[in-house]
Design an enzyme around this catalytic site. Structure first.
Site, mmCIF file in Angstrom:
data_model
loop_
_atom_site.group_PDB
_atom_site.id
_atom_site.type_symbol
_atom_site.label_atom_id
_atom_site.label_comp_id
_atom_site.label_asym_id
_atom_site.label_seq_id
_atom_site.Cartn_x
_atom_site.Cartn_y
_atom_site.Cartn_z
ATOM 1 N N PRO A 249 38.092 44.933 44.067
ATOM 2 C CA PRO A 249 38.828 45.687 45.072
ATOM 3 C C PRO A 249 39.465 44.767 46.124
ATOM 4 O O PRO A 249 38.571 44.118 46.763
ATOM 5 C CB PRO A 249 38.048 46.516 45.426
ATOM 6 C CG PRO A 249 36.816 46.751 44.496
ATOM 7 C CD PRO A 249 36.742 45.492 43.991
ATOM 8 N N GLU A 250 40.899 44.890 46.405
ATOM 9 C CA GLU A 250 41.331 43.909 47.299
ATOM 10 C C GLU A 250 41.828 44.900 48.621
ATOM 11 O O GLU A 250 41.224 46.114 48.735
ATOM 12 C CB GLU A 250 42.605 43.295 46.941
ATOM 13 C CG GLU A 250 42.162 42.371 45.725
ATOM 14 C CD GLU A 250 43.396 41.392 45.343
ATOM 15 O OE1 GLU A 250 44.444 41.264 46.252
ATOM 16 O OE2 GLU A 250 43.498 40.885 44.282
ATOM 17 N N ARG B 54 28.207 45.809 38.631
ATOM 18 C CA ARG B 54 27.931 44.355 38.799
ATOM 19 C C ARG B 54 26.907 43.982 39.833
ATOM 20 O O ARG B 54 26.541 42.752 40.064
ATOM 21 C CB ARG B 54 29.046 43.541 38.705
ATOM 22 C CG ARG B 54 29.853 43.494 37.404
ATOM 23 C CD ARG B 54 31.229 42.840 37.622
ATOM 24 N NE ARG B 54 30.964 41.374 37.370
ATOM 25 C CZ ARG B 54 31.888 40.494 37.160
ATOM 26 N NH1 ARG B 54 33.062 40.734 37.309
ATOM 27 N NH2 ARG B 54 31.480 39.399 37.092
ATOM 28 N N ARG C 122 48.777 19.965 55.005
ATOM 29 C CA ARG C 122 47.952 20.569 53.946
ATOM 30 C C ARG C 122 48.599 20.161 52.626
ATOM 31 O O ARG C 122 49.822 20.615 52.376
ATOM 32 C CB ARG C 122 47.789 21.991 54.142
ATOM 33 C CG ARG C 122 47.003 22.672 55.459
ATOM 34 C CD ARG C 122 45.614 21.947 55.379
ATOM 35 N NE ARG C 122 45.079 22.844 54.679
ATOM 36 C CZ ARG C 122 44.205 24.122 54.576
ATOM 37 N NH1 ARG C 122 44.574 24.738 55.755
ATOM 38 N NH2 ARG C 122 43.544 24.359 53.698
#
Length: 276
Positions: free
Chosen positions: A2-3, A115, A157
């Protein structure tokens, strides 16, 4: 997993059933989650009234109020496969229904997690003092999330732009699905070094992130494995995914075959023609 849109959908789905209600009982069937359920969870919750629900990144924040006592907050993370749903007293729990929070009208906030990678905890005092919340970047739909922030934090970066965008110190809640989709909308190759992307392109990326997340929240999140909203309804954003999960299929824009690569140990799909 789930985001952010799934967690926000859950917040909106469960809030009408528990906000303002007094907690009358807490049932813990399985304590062995990602971190063990606190032994004093029931003592910390029962008798307190639920305040307006919040969210920080993928954490649900449930304020707990009691006159004359310290304020506490229930912190809930859904992990990889967790969900919070509303049941009623008397509804028999299913396998993997690990925690129930019962409120005075008989509604039950029920945590399901096959899980067991999620967790539930309670906090006292200032939330910003908690190590899990303290170092988080801005919310992607807040005014603090800007192209200027992305551009300045990316300078020098070499990290690929997709894992850079998924770094919670840069911006919270942009997981694999929505990073993949936002980069496609912005026309940016997910392999490009974050530090080599122009300010102009970060403007498009920031807009794409907001667009993708807003659409997903509006439509109830993404149908991913067994994700359901707080009321038990499935999400439907998967019907509109442009690239995620579509490796080998035709790009909706140009018709080229979408390619599958691995970035930061996560699968990523992109169009080599449309994303440069």
């Amino acid at each position: 997993m789930p985001e952010l849109p799934e967690v926000e959908t859950t917040r909106r789905g469960i809030a009408p059933h528990i906000v303002g209600q007094e907690i009358t009982e807490v049932v813990v069937r399985e304590r062995r989650l990602r971190t063990p359920v606190p032994d004093d969870l029931a003592d910390s919750l029962v008798g307190r009234r639920v305040g307006e629900l919040g969210r920080r990144a993928k954490y649900l924040l449930i304020p707990l109020q009691s006159p004359g006592q310290d304020e506490r907050t229930l912190l809930w993370h859904l992990g990889m496969s967790g969900s919070l749903r509303i049941a009623r007293v008397g509804d028999l729990p299913k396998k993997h229904d690990h925690v129930d929070v019962v409120v005075e009208d008989g509604s039950v906030l029920r945590y399901h997690d096959p899980r067991r990678f999620g967790f539930v905890d309670w906090l006292q005092g200032d939330l910003h003092s908690d190590t899990r919340l303290r170092r988080l970047g801005p919310e992607p739909l807040s005014p603090d999330f800007t192209a200027e922030r992305l551009y300045s934090m990316s300078r020098g970066r070499r990290l690929a732009v997709k894992p850079f965008l998924m770094d919670n110190a840069v911006v919270v809640g942009v997981g694999n699905i929505y990073a993949t989709e936002a980069l496609y909308l912005a026309g940016i190759d997910p392999r490009r070094s974050a530090g080599r992307i122009s300010h102009e392109r970060y403007v498009r990326l920031a807009e794409a992130v907001r667009e993708v997340l807003t659409a997903a929240i509006t439509q109830g999140g993404t149908t991913l494995r067994d994700f359901v909203s707080g009321t038990g309804e499935p999400g439907y954003f998967a019907q509109r995914l442009n690239v995620y999960g579509r490796a080998g299929q035709a790009c909706r824009r140009c018709g080229d075959e979408l390619r599958l690569i691995t970035l930061g140990q996560r699968a990523s799909v992109y169009c080599a023609h449309c994303q440069t």
